[in-house]
Write an enzyme that holds these catalytic residues in place. Structure first.
Site, PDB file in Angstrom:
ATOM      1  N   TYR A  29      28.578  33.527  49.023  1.00 50.54           N
ATOM      2  CA  TYR A  29      29.855  33.843  48.472  1.00 50.54           C
ATOM      3  C   TYR A  29      30.320  35.287  48.449  1.00 50.54           C
ATOM      4  CZ  TYR A  29      32.841  34.605  44.053  1.00 50.54           C
ATOM      5  OH  TYR A  29      33.839  34.949  43.361  1.00 50.54           O
ATOM      6  N   GLU A  51      36.222  31.821  35.997  1.00 52.61           N
ATOM      7  CA  GLU A  51      36.036  33.154  35.288  1.00 52.61           C
ATOM      8  C   GLU A  51      35.832  32.883  33.701  1.00 52.61           C
ATOM      9  OE1 GLU A  51      34.945  35.832  36.544  1.00 52.61           O
ATOM     10  OE2 GLU A  51      35.509  35.656  38.561  1.00 52.61           O
ATOM     11  N   TRP A  59      27.320  34.115  36.980  1.00 52.04           N
ATOM     12  CA  TRP A  59      28.235  33.681  37.936  1.00 52.04           C
ATOM     13  C   TRP A  59      27.497  32.730  38.655  1.00 52.04           C
ATOM     14  CZ3 TRP A  59      32.746  32.578  38.471  1.00 52.04           C
ATOM     15  CH2 TRP A  59      33.473  32.002  39.772  1.00 52.04           C
TER      16      TRP A  59
END
Length: 227
Positions: A29, A51, A59
């Site tokens: 990522y 988010e 995350w």
């Protein structure tokens, strides 16, 4: 005394911001997506939604669940998500593959409706005049198109005039005046789960600010900033 780390070498020897070295998923990522400009409506809606779901979680948890999120939320097509009703909410809450939080799920649906409203109302109004000059100049330097009316124009109108240049993890900001203004603007347009910290994380994720540490091989990857 604890010393805040700077960029660290990955398995290929390249320097990266330390969180990228958590696992292969985070590494991929970081190397291919994080900090790259996103200017399309669905892409921005997806990142804003994820988010918001990330709040209070890591995350990496969200990234692992992203394929399921995309399936459940119709690949973050705002029109399709906006059409989701009570039965869809209950079905989504029963899906163990995603983060099962009623408030966040209903916020995602409400935010999709806000996206559609922005687009249909032509808000913000005219382009390119709705974008500050520095934002237009930065996008043109990076050979990027000016964002379309609606959510892309609204978000990118908050592009800061300068980006942070952190050398260590401790120097990475978690919010900014521009993020605070973006959160305020989004809330005024009916969006939820969009506080300043979430707005700042979004701005980092879509290249509006450069959160890569100085020395990382990905620093400057957006093309928007002179590094």
């Amino acid at each position: 005394m604890t010393i805040s780390p700077g960029p660290l070498p990955g398995p290929d020897g390249r320097l990266r911001t330390p969180w990228a070295l958590g696992n292969d998923r985070l590494l991929a990522y970081y190397d291919s997506e994080w900090g790259m400009p996103v200017l399309d409506e669905a892409g921005l809606f997806e990142r804003l939604s994820l988010e918001a779901f990330q709040s209070g979680l890591s995350w990496d948890v969200i990234l692992a669940k992203r394929p399921a999120f995309r399936e459940v939320f119709h690949h973050f097509d705002p029109d399709r998500v906006a059409a989701m009703g009570d039965a869809d909410v209950e079905r989504t809450l029963a899906d163990a593959r995603i983060v099962r939080n009623r408030a966040k799920i209903t916020a995602a649906i409400g935010n999709a409706r806000a996206v559609v409203t922005l687009r249909e109302a032509g808000d913000p109004p005219t382009l390119p005049d709705s974008l500050p000059r520095h934002a237009r100049d930065a996008l043109r330097r990076a050979d990027l198109p000016l964002p379309a009316v609606g959510l892309p124009a609204l978000i990118w109108s908050h592009l800061p005039e300068a980006t942070p240049r952190p050398a260590t993890v401790a120097e990475v900001p978690t919010t900014s005046s521009e993020a605070t203004a973006l959160a305020k603007t989004l809330k005024k347009r009916g969006f939820r789960f969009v506080g300043p910290t979430t707005a700042h994380a979004l701005m980092e994720a879509v290249g509006m600010v450069d959160g890569h540490l100085a020395g990382s091989w990905r620093r400057g990857c957006s093309g928007l900033w002179d590094e």
